[in-house]
Design a protein around this motif. Structure first.
Motif, PDB file in Angstrom:
ATOM      1  N   UNK A 178      43.097  37.985  41.637  1.00 40.42           N
ATOM      2  CA  UNK A 178      42.040  38.303  40.812  1.00 40.42           C
ATOM      3  C   UNK A 178      41.592  37.216  40.080  1.00 40.42           C
ATOM      4  N   UNK A 179      42.699  36.346  39.201  1.00 40.59           N
ATOM      5  CA  UNK A 179      42.297  35.518  38.306  1.00 40.59           C
ATOM      6  C   UNK A 179      41.547  34.243  38.802  1.00 40.59           C
ATOM      7  N   UNK A 180      41.647  34.202  40.383  1.00 42.04           N
ATOM      8  CA  UNK A 180      40.855  33.188  40.902  1.00 42.04           C
ATOM      9  C   UNK A 180      39.447  33.459  41.442  1.00 42.04           C
ATOM     10  N   UNK A 181      38.996  34.633  40.621  1.00 44.11           N
ATOM     11  CA  UNK A 181      37.807  35.122  40.988  1.00 44.11           C
ATOM     12  C   UNK A 181      37.517  36.076  42.098  1.00 44.11           C
ATOM     13  N   UNK A 182      38.501  36.196  43.044  1.00 42.69           N
ATOM     14  CA  UNK A 182      38.490  37.229  44.270  1.00 42.69           C
ATOM     15  C   UNK A 182      38.112  38.657  43.787  1.00 42.69           C
ATOM     16  N   UNK A 183      37.273  39.328  44.339  1.00 39.23           N
ATOM     17  CA  UNK A 183      37.328  40.852  43.978  1.00 39.23           C
ATOM     18  C   UNK A 183      38.263  41.632  44.912  1.00 39.23           C
ATOM     19  N   UNK A 184      39.286  42.290  44.302  1.00 37.09           N
ATOM     20  CA  UNK A 184      40.181  43.019  44.832  1.00 37.09           C
ATOM     21  C   UNK A 184      39.951  44.286  45.849  1.00 37.09           C
ATOM     22  N   UNK A 185      40.353  44.730  47.045  1.00 33.72           N
ATOM     23  CA  UNK A 185      39.894  45.989  47.463  1.00 33.72           C
ATOM     24  C   UNK A 185      40.212  47.066  46.828  1.00 33.72           C
ATOM     25  N   UNK A 186      39.859  48.046  47.010  1.00 28.60           N
ATOM     26  CA  UNK A 186      40.308  49.375  46.124  1.00 28.60           C
ATOM     27  C   UNK A 186      41.491  49.475  46.374  1.00 28.60           C
ATOM     28  N   UNK A 187      42.050  49.341  47.400  1.00 30.97           N
ATOM     29  CA  UNK A 187      43.737  49.558  47.637  1.00 30.97           C
ATOM     30  C   UNK A 187      44.539  48.533  47.105  1.00 30.97           C
ATOM     31  N   UNK A 188      43.661  47.433  46.935  1.00 28.65           N
ATOM     32  CA  UNK A 188      44.678  46.180  46.296  1.00 28.65           C
ATOM     33  C   UNK A 188      44.650  46.495  44.726  1.00 28.65           C
ATOM     34  N   UNK A 189      43.454  47.010  44.352  1.00 23.76           N
ATOM     35  CA  UNK A 189      43.445  47.263  42.769  1.00 23.76           C
ATOM     36  C   UNK A 189      44.215  48.372  42.290  1.00 23.76           C
ATOM     37  N   UNK A 190      44.496  49.465  43.126  1.00 22.25           N
ATOM     38  CA  UNK A 190      45.182  50.508  42.940  1.00 22.25           C
ATOM     39  C   UNK A 190      46.556  49.938  42.922  1.00 22.25           C
TER      40      UNK A 190
END
Ligand code: ADP
Ligand code: TPP
Ligand code: MG
Length: 344
Positions: A178-190
Motif C-alpha cells: 500500500x505504501x509503495x502506491x499499489x491499490x489493494x483489492x477489497x479482500x486485501x484491504x479487509x
C-alpha cells in the motif's frame, strides 16, 4: 519555545510509581524483588525504518515498544515489575510525545509495572530514516528456580504455540504494498484492517507465561518467526524438532485471504513461520501435561495448539523436520526457511 530535555521527562515520562521504591528523578531507581524470587531482565530496541514506519501512530508505537519487552518476561514465566526507557528523538513534538507516552503508560498500568528511569537524547535525522530509536529494558520477577528457560526441552515433549501465527507478517506485507502506491483489492484491504493490530499493537502473553511455570519444559517468545526461533530452543536443549505444518494455527483473515487469492497453503505458512513479529509463546511440555494444558488454555483465555514434537538430535546443527499431508509441495521450500535476522 519548545520543550527541553528535563521538561520532556517531567511532562511525559514521570508518574508516581505503583510498586517501585523510587522512580524517575534520581541517579538510579530502587525496587524490591519479593523474597525467594529472582529478577528477570530483558532489553529490546526498536529503530525507525527497521522495526516500524516512522509515521506509525505514536500511541501504538509506545504500546509496542513495551509489549515486545513484556513478551520476553512472559517467555520466562516472569511477572513484570518495571522498565527503563531510552529514547533518541529526532525532534520534539508534544502531540507525538503525549500519544507515545500515553500508549506506553497505559500498557504499563495494565501490567502493574512502573517506568522507573531511562535516558532522553537528540538523535541525528536523515532523509530516509527519521532517527527515532527506542530502547526498553524491562525487569520482572520469578520464583527462584521456576523460570522457563530455552534449555529444558526433552526428546518426546510436545511443541505448543499460543494464539495464531503469521498475522503481523501478512499485515506488514500488505502495508508495504500500500505504501509503495499499489491499490489493494477489497479482500486485501479487509485483511489489512483485521490484521494490522497484530503488527502494531501486540498483546504480550504475560498471564499465560506465568501459568506455564511447572508445566512447560522450555519456552521462548516468537519475535523472529517460528522457523528461526525454535532453533534457539533446539540449540540450547541439544535436540531436533518435527513440526506438523497442517497443525499451524492460522487466523480466519489470513486463511480467507489465502483462499481468496487462490495461493497454495504454504504461502500462508511462510508468513506464519518466517515473518516474525508474532509475540506468541512457543513452548515444549511433556505429553503427560496435555490435559493440564487444555484446562490452562481455557483458564487464561488463550488458544494453545500442539504443532510438533521434540526428537533426537541427528547432526551437529539443530534441525527442523517439516511435515505436511495437505501440502507436500510446500515442504520443498521449507528446508531453506529461517526467521528474521538483522544481518543476513
Ligand atoms: N549487544 C549485546 N550485548 C550482550 N548481549 C546481547 C546483545 N544483544 C543481544 N544480547 C543477548 O543475546 C541473546 C539473544 O538476543 P535476542 O535474539 O535479541 O533475544 P530475544 O529474541 O529474546 O530478544 C539474549 O540473551 C540477549 O540478551
Ligand atoms: C517497517 C518494518 N519493517 C520490518 C518489520 C519486520 N521486522 C522488523 S524486526 C523483526 C523481528 C523482530 O525484531 P528483533 O530486533 O529481532 O527482535 P528480538 O528478536 O530481539 O526480540 C521483524 C519481523 C516491521 N515490523 N516493520
Ligand atoms: Mg532482542
Amino acid at each position: 519555545m519548545g520543550m527541553h530535555e528535563f521538561q520532556i521527562i517531567q511532562s511525559y515520562f514521570t508518574s508516581p510509581p505503583l510498586r517501585a521504591d523510587l522512580g524517575v528523578g534520581d541517579d538510579c531507581a530502587l525496587f524490591r524483588v519479593t523474597q525467594g524470587h529472582q529478577c528477570a531482565v530483558t532489553s529490546d530496541m526498536l529503530v525507525a525504518g527497521r522495526h516500524f514506519f516512522w509515521d506509525v501512530d505514536a500511541r501504538t508505537l509506545g504500546h509496542k515498544a513495551l509489549a515486545v519487552n513484556l513478551s520476553d518476561l512472559a517467555a520466562m514465566g516472569a511477572e513484570p515489575l518495571g522498565f527503563t526507557l531510552s529514547l533518541a528523538l529526532p525532534a520534539v513534538s508534544e502531540a507525538w510525545l503525549a500519544d507515545f507516552s500515553g500508549g506506553l503508560l497505559n500498557l504499563a498500568r495494565e501490567f502493574n509495572c512502573d517506568l522507573i528511569g531511562g535516558d532522553t537524547t537528540k538523535s541525528v535525522a536523515s532523509l530516509e530514516h527519521n532517527g527515532l530509536v527506542i530502547n526498553i529494558t524491562a525487569f520482572g520477577q520469578v520464583p527462584a528456580g521456576a523460570a522457563i528457560r530455552r534449555d529444558g526441552a526433552r526428546v518426546g515433549d510436545d511443541v505448543w504455540v499460543s494464539g495464531t501465527l503469521g498475522d503481523a507478517a501478512c499485515a506488514l506485507a500488505l502495508l508495504l504494498r500500500e505504501r509503495s502506491g499499489e491499490v489493494l483489492s477489497v479482500a486485501e484491504a479487509l485483511a489489512l484492517t483485521a490484521l494490522r493490530p497484530r503488527l502494531e499493537c501486540p498483546m504480550p502473553r504475560v498471564a499465560l507465561g506465568a501459568a506455564l511455570r511447572g508445566v512447560a519444559s522450555s519456552m521462548l517468545d516468537l519475535s523472529d518467526g517460528l522457523a528461526g526461533d525454535v532453533r534457539h530452543v533446539l540449540q540450547a536443549s541439544n535436540a531436533d524438532v518435527e513440526i506438523d505444518c497442517d497443525a499451524l494455527p492460522l487466523s480466519s483473515p489470513l486463511k480467507n485471504l489465502n483462499l481468496e487469492q487462490e495461493c497454495p497453503l504454504w504461502h500462508a505458512w511462510r508468513d506464519a513461520l518466517t515473518g516474525g513479529d508474532d509475540y506468541e509463546l512457543c513452548f515444549t511440555a511433556p505429553v503427560t501435561q496435555r490435559d493440564v494444558l487444555a484446562a490452562l488454555s481455557i483458564h487464561v483465555g488463550v488458544p494453545l495448539t500442539r504443532v510438533g514434537r521434540v526428537v533426537e538430535r541427528e547432526g551437529e546443527a539443530p534441525n527442523v523436520l517439516w511435515r505436511s499431508e495437505n501440502s507436500p509441495e510446500g515442504l520443498v521450500h521449507m528446508s531453506e526457511w529461517r526467521g528474521y535476522n538483522h544481518f543476513s
